[in-house]
Every structure is written in structure tokens, then in C-alpha cells.
Design an enzyme around this catalytic site. Sequence first.
Site, PDB file in Angstrom:
ATOM      1  N   ARG A  98       0.963  -1.322   0.076  1.00 37.37           N
ATOM      2  CA  ARG A  98      -0.188   0.028   0.054  1.00 37.37           C
ATOM      3  C   ARG A  98       0.857   1.115   0.045  1.00 37.37           C
ATOM      4  NH1 ARG A  98      -2.152  -3.008   4.158  1.00 37.37           N
ATOM      5  NH2 ARG A  98      -4.272  -3.767   3.816  1.00 37.37           N
TER       6      ARG A  98
ATOM      7  N   SER B 173       8.258  -4.649   6.117  1.00 41.11           N
ATOM      8  CA  SER B 173       7.939  -5.999   7.219  1.00 41.11           C
ATOM      9  C   SER B 173       8.782  -7.146   7.190  1.00 41.11           C
ATOM     10  CB  SER B 173       6.228  -6.294   6.824  1.00 41.11           C
ATOM     11  OG  SER B 173       5.774  -5.220   6.773  1.00 41.11           O
TER      12      SER B 173
ATOM     13  N   ASP C 295       6.138  -3.351  10.648  1.00 40.89           N
ATOM     14  CA  ASP C 295       4.673  -3.349  10.584  1.00 40.89           C
ATOM     15  C   ASP C 295       4.183  -3.574  11.648  1.00 40.89           C
ATOM     16  OD1 ASP C 295       3.933  -6.534   8.851  1.00 40.89           O
ATOM     17  OD2 ASP C 295       5.461  -6.233  10.251  1.00 40.89           O
TER      18      ASP C 295
END
Length: 866
Positions: free
Chosen positions: A474, A538, A592
Site C-alpha cells: 500500500r 515488514s 509493520d
Amino acid sequence: MLPAFVFQTPDGTERGKYLALDLGGTNFRVLVVKIRSGIRKSVRMYNKIYAIPHEIMQGTGEELFDHIVHCISDFLDYMGMKNTRLPLGFTFSFPCRQTGIDKGSLVSWTKGFKATDCEDHDVVDMLRDAIKRRNEFDLDIVAVVNDTVGTMMTCAYEDSKCEIGLIAGTGSNVCYMEDMRNIETVEGDEGQMCVNTEWGGFGENGCIEDIRTKFDREVDEGSLNSGKQRFEKMTSGMYLGEIVRQILIDLTKRGLLFRGRITEPLKTRGIFETKFLSQIERFISTYTLIIALMHLQSLGSTCDDSIIVKEVCGAVSHRAAQLCGAGMAAIVEKIRENRGLEHLEITVGVDGTLYKLHPHFSRVLKDTVRDLAPKCTVSFVLSEDGSGKGAALITAVARRYCGGIDKYLYSMRFSDETLLEIMSRFRRELEKGLSQDTNPTATVKMLPTFVRSIPDGTEKGDFIALDLGGSNFRILRVKVSHEKKQTVQMETEIYDTPEDIIHGSGTRLFDHVAECLGDFMEKHKIKDKKLPVGFTFSFPCAQTKLDEGILLTWTKRFKASGVEGMDVVKLLNKAIKKRGDYEADIMAVVNDTVGTMMTCGFDDHRCEVGIIIGTGTNACYMEEMRHIELVEGDEGRMCINTEWGAFGDDGMLEDIRTDFDRDIDRGSLNPGKQLFEKMVSGMYMGELVRLILVKMAREGLLFEGRITPELLTKGKFETKHISAIEKSKEGLSKAKEILARLGVEPSADDCIAVQHVCAIVSFRSASLVAATLAAILTRLKDNKHVPRLKTTVGIDGSLYKMHPQYARRLHKTVRRLVPECDVRFLLSESGSGKGAAMVTAWAYRTLACLWDSPSPSPASKLVWML
Ligand code: 0WK
Ligand code: 0WK
Ligand code: BGC
Ligand code: BGC
């Protein structure tokens, strides 16, 4: 309230031949039960009754179980079945703490039993050992059940409304079907489970002292287990006769009976049997009385005496029936409330000599229930065939569905003891990772993130956040403003991360990221703005400052070359510079888990833990600087990215890893790494189930041994399928659909079995995450030196979000493992991008006030830089 691990009453599909034992009532029975299903639905039984001599009841455990096995041997000889290895259901009518249908340890003896070395021992193991000792035949002990449960099942076979089992016999007890969501001592929230209440123990904490009489106290003091089973001693057949005798002695002492003469027989414990009550209360004629009294050799008793004796018997049995009625009324009312019904219709299956033989007991009990629970219509059905039939029905169900699978996947179910052990192992790993000396060899890397606090509400500004590494890539624009109160507006675009990019070269990967960022800026007309960027990456990164992240190793689906060991901020800046069509100021790179903690910290300032249970799994938390030996300074706290996915990479979890886990690891992109992640996270769970289904099909336990190419194809069974199949109502039909797509034409049993396999695998994941999270929570509690920890855990990830029961299972297990922690679980609604913006805002402000402050000392500037 002992869980019985019986999840449903019979549905008529049970079939097969079973052995059953029925121990603990008046008679010890050994039975063989043949069950037919379908149109010829029937149950045929044959049994033999054996005595349990007093000295065996009160001898050693070995003698008792050897005696039981001796009786079984005699029965098998008699039936000519010595060479068959029949599945056995064991009705054991004493309180047992069970952890499965075939695992239960005796809590304490009751009634006339007091054999040594049995309490706290598993009764199935004791029977198995006795069979081994005799070494004459073998049995497959599939289930151990309480006689109330056996009785409920026996009656439910005929009446599907039967969901309660009552024994009013030598002992007294009841079981009923409770909703799983109310049973906090067992995992799982869907459906029901039978609970053996053991109401005999009611009052052991003194809560019915006001209705107990001195006669009750006499009986209790004279019993084998004084202080225990107080309710039972006021209601069950073993004691009513004794209560009457105590009263007769008291009346005689006061000269109100037998002309005040207390005879030796009257002083003898147990001489006034409960069956006398039934006989005396049954016949209005005094004839019988004479017989009874003869027993007490108190000739010369007057007619009045016999009337008084009859009155006393009536009072004692009436009270017993009323007390049981009150208990039963409470049960039916609870069930009615459980189901939110105005009126409940239900059936109680009953057995026991007191209920069966006493002339008034059953009627008084029924009347009491009717008076106390008017909103319930309760029918009582007498169990004609005893609980042996019920035990066989339970064995049929257990053996067919779960028994086979439970045994198969036995090693995937963890007791709380095992989870507590894993918790302390992980706790030690945390400490190893934090210490300078042991960090280099620690598997749980405990990576400093340079995030020193959660949002404090003063953040503001306009930021870009990149969110790479989860199931979606994203890019977000995050505006944090301060009109009246702090608000956050976000605009998000999702971009692909095609396989060839994430498996290609690092350059291509970061070019792709830079290209997507360019596209995002285009779409949002901010190409001209050099907005500060927060980069959620992440994967495990070593950091020495906020805007630097050295990738230690790829995990999950990523394997781009030339990135491990490199600073991903530099790689991204390079890719952006190479494009030259926009500028970005990457101010922070965060994991994350950190982004998730910050996102949740925005709404709840108590949030100090961030967890991801998605494609991968990981956790971060706020650690005290004085404990982080890798970073200078002792003041305040810093967020640590634990990277718990690597827990066990040093072999620490080999004792709980299964061959399926080893197959998963062998077939993964990073064998030998992230072993904990591969046991719990969404990227691997579907594959775990597929491997189990293949093995079970090969062994003929599923799909009649049929194996299709689809079933053999890696990745064909996805984690989202598990979530669909475990949905309570439509789960089984989903299973049918999904398995059909794998070409195996599943039977109804197959679907149930597959649902059970999914539940075991997802259960394991939730339990393991609960254990490692519990370790972090106890660390925080100890860090704060507080007796109780009150904290919030921010969570994100598709497995946690999508799976119908994962969240509740996790919460429940955590609360069971660390009851001294009050934990709020806060789902991160808006993803870690917001959190990354919060970190960037903090970085930006710190930088800004450094530059703006009138005479920033070079020193502090330097420190900040470092
Ligand atoms: C018959 C059942 C048995 C149960 C007994 C209780 O088959 O499991 O324990 O009833 O009644 P009792 O024999 O103690 O009066
Ligand atoms: C959403 C977060 C993202 C994280 C993801 C994990 O915004 O940072 O990586 O959750 O869940 P997954 O997508 O792997 O299931
Ligand atoms: C036992 C129960 C049993 C009841 C009826 C009690 O003493 O504790 O487990 O169900 O007797 O037999
Ligand atoms: C990575 C972690 C990440 C987790 C959840 C793991 O594979 O090593 O850095 O937090 O996945 O996305």
C-alpha cells in the site's frame, strides 16, 4: 463444572460394536454394545455384573484396576471375544478433570471408594497399565465418561430434547450441554460441550451451612471423605439411611422413641439402609415396618414409634428430592437464559436406584422443578439401559470423527503446561536477544527500532507512508491535523508486487517501489511536494537510527537478490533518484508491528505492544532502555521488534514441531529459518492442512484413500479455506465445496474430519502466539514492578482478522496463561501506514525543533544525528 469433551448428543448415525465398562454405581458392569444406524437403527447389549469387594474399593489403585481387568477378562472369555481389540467406552462415575475424550485424571474419590494412588492420576492410563500387566488381551480405550454423561446420551438416543443427565443413586450428580462460549476453561467458542457439574461438592465452601443440620454434620464426620460432597450427603442414596439413623438416635436419646433405649444395632453405621426408606415410605401397612424394625431388634417398639420412623424417613427423602429439584431448576433456568428463550422445553435423562425405587422421590423432585422454574417444561426420562449404552454411543462418535484424528494429530494439541513451558522458553529468548553478549547468537533478534514513544496526540503534518511486506503493498497519504481535536485523513492505493519482482533483483524491486510511489504522487497531484515519507518494511532490519534499515534476511514470499545486508532506505532513495521525476524525504523505516502499535497507540495511549498475525507473524513492544544493551542510554523506553518468527531456529522447538512442520520448512523459500512463523502464520497454515489431509488419505482415514493431483499440489489448500471451513453454520458445506474443487468427492464424515483438522491446526497457531505474547506481557509487568499489568495490544494481519474464531481463541488463552494481566486487544482498523506516519511526524518534529531552536548546540545536533 468439569468439561466432558462430548460435543453433541447422538444423531442416529452412530454404528459399530463396542465394549463398555460401568464403574461407580451400585453394580460394576461390563457390556458389549452393538449399534445399528439408519432404518434398522437399534442398540443391542449384553452385560454381566461383577462385584467390587469392599477391600478392593479401599485397597490400592493397582488392585482395583487389576480387579477391573480381571472382570473384563472373564467377560471376554464368556463372550468368546478375547482376540478382538474392540474400542472401549469407560463410564467412571467419579469427578475427573478431562483434557480430551480419552484423557481424565481423578480429582477425588467419592461414595464408597478410597483406593490409594489414584487421585490426580489419569484413569485411562491406569486401566491401560492394568491391561498391560495382565497381558492377555488388548483394548482400544477411546473414551472415559461420567455416568451422568452416559445417562444423558443413553436417553438422548431416543429423545433428541434430552440435554441433561441426572443420577440420583448411590451418589448424586448432574451434567448438561453448555455453550462453548461460556466454558472458559476450554478452547473454542462454537457449539456446545457437555459439562459434568459434580454438584455433589456444592456447599464444600460453607455456602449451605444454613440448611445443613447436626445430623448432616454427623453423617459427614462419619464418612470416608468428611468435608467433601456436602450436597451429595444430603441427597444421595449412600447417605439418606444414615441421616435417618442419626435422627432416630437423637429422638431416642430424648426419650421420644423406642422408650429411650438405644440398641447396639441402632448405633451401627450404615445399618439403616436407604432402601428401607423406600420400603417404609412405600407401604402404608405397618407389616413391613415390623420387618424393618426387626432389623433393629428393638422389639417393644410402639405403634407410635413406627409412625415417627415413617415420618423421619419421609422428611429426609422429601428434603433430598427438593434439594435436587432446586439444583435442577437452576440448571434448566441457565440453559433457558443461554438460549434467550421465553420458555424452554427440555428433557432430563435419569438413572439411579434412589430415583427408580423410592416411591415419592421422583415426584417431589419434578414438582420442585416445576415450582422453581415455571418458564421451563422439563420432562424426565428414565434410562432403561444404564449408562453403558451412552458410553458406547460416545465411543462411536469419538472413534469415528475426532478420536481417530485427535490421536493422529495428538502432538498438535498443547496442554496449558506445555504452553507455559513454551512461554518461559520464549521469555528466556527475549532476555538473550537484549543482552550484548548473547544477542549475536540469539534467534529472537530483539531489534531496536529507535521509536521511543507511542503517539502523544501532538503529531501533525502531511506525510506519505509506504507499506510493503504484507499481503498487499500500500501507498498512503496521511494528513494529521489539529482543528478541534487531532484527526487523521488517509488516501490509499494498493499496488501489486508480482512474483518476478519480489523474486528478482533488489534493484528491480526498489525500482518497482519507486515507480508505484511516482504513480501515487501523480494520482494525488503531489509530485511537486517533497513530503516526508514513512516506510513500513515488514522484514527483519537492523537499525542504528530511524531512517536506516539493514535487511537481515528476507522472509515470507520475498527473495529479491542483493538486498540482504543492505540499507533499504538507501536502496529506495537510489531508485527514486534514478527516476529524477520526484523527490521524497524518507525519514523513517519501521516494521509493520511497530506501525501497528503506533496506529493503535493513536487511539489508546496504553498501547505498548504491536502484533501481526497475517502472512507472517511478529511482535514488538516498548522495552526499558536500561535493558537494551545494544543501544546507548538508560532513560525512558524504546520499541523493540522481537522478530519472534525466528523463535526455534536454533532447535529450541524441535520437541513440539511435527513432521508436517518439517515438510513445510523443507518446501519453503528459506529452509531452517522462521520456524515459529511456519507453525503459526497465514502463509503456511493452508499448506500444513493440505499435507495432513494427504497423509490421512494415504492411510485411508479420509476420502476412502482417494488422492487427486489437486490434493497433491502445493498451495492448493489456502489459509482462507480454513477460515471458511471453520465458520460454524456454513463451515461443513464450505468444506464440501472446497474439497470438491480438489476433486476428492468428500463424504459427510470427511467434511467433519477436515473441519476438525483445520480447527486443530488453527488452534495450535492461536495457542502458540498466546504463549509468546504472554511472555512479553509478563516481561512488561516485571519491568514495571506492578502486581497487575493493565495494557493494550495492537493487532493486525489477515489471519487474525479473517479467521472466525482465531481472535477469541487467542484472547482466551492469553487470559488463562497470564491471569495477572488485564489485556485489551485493539484491532488496527487502518493498517500500519498511519502508525508509520506517526513515527515520521515525530522524526520530522524532532528535526524541525532542532533546526528552529535559536542556538541549537552542535553537540545536541550531533547526538541526534547519531
Ligand atoms: C446405572 C448406570 C450407572 C450409574 C448408576 C447410578 O448405568 O452408570 O452409576 O445407575 O445409580 P446407582 O447404582 O448408584 O444407584
Ligand atoms: C496490514 C498492515 C501491514 C501488515 C499487514 C500484515 O498495514 O503493515 O504487514 O497488515 O497482515 P497480512 O497482510 O500479512 O495478512
Ligand atoms: C460422583 C459423580 C457421579 C455421582 C453419581 C458422585 O459421587 O462424584 O461423578 O456422577 O456420584 O454416580
Ligand atoms: C517478518 C516480520 C514481520 C512479520 C509480519 C515476518 O516474516 O520477519 O518483520 O513483522 O512477518 O508481517
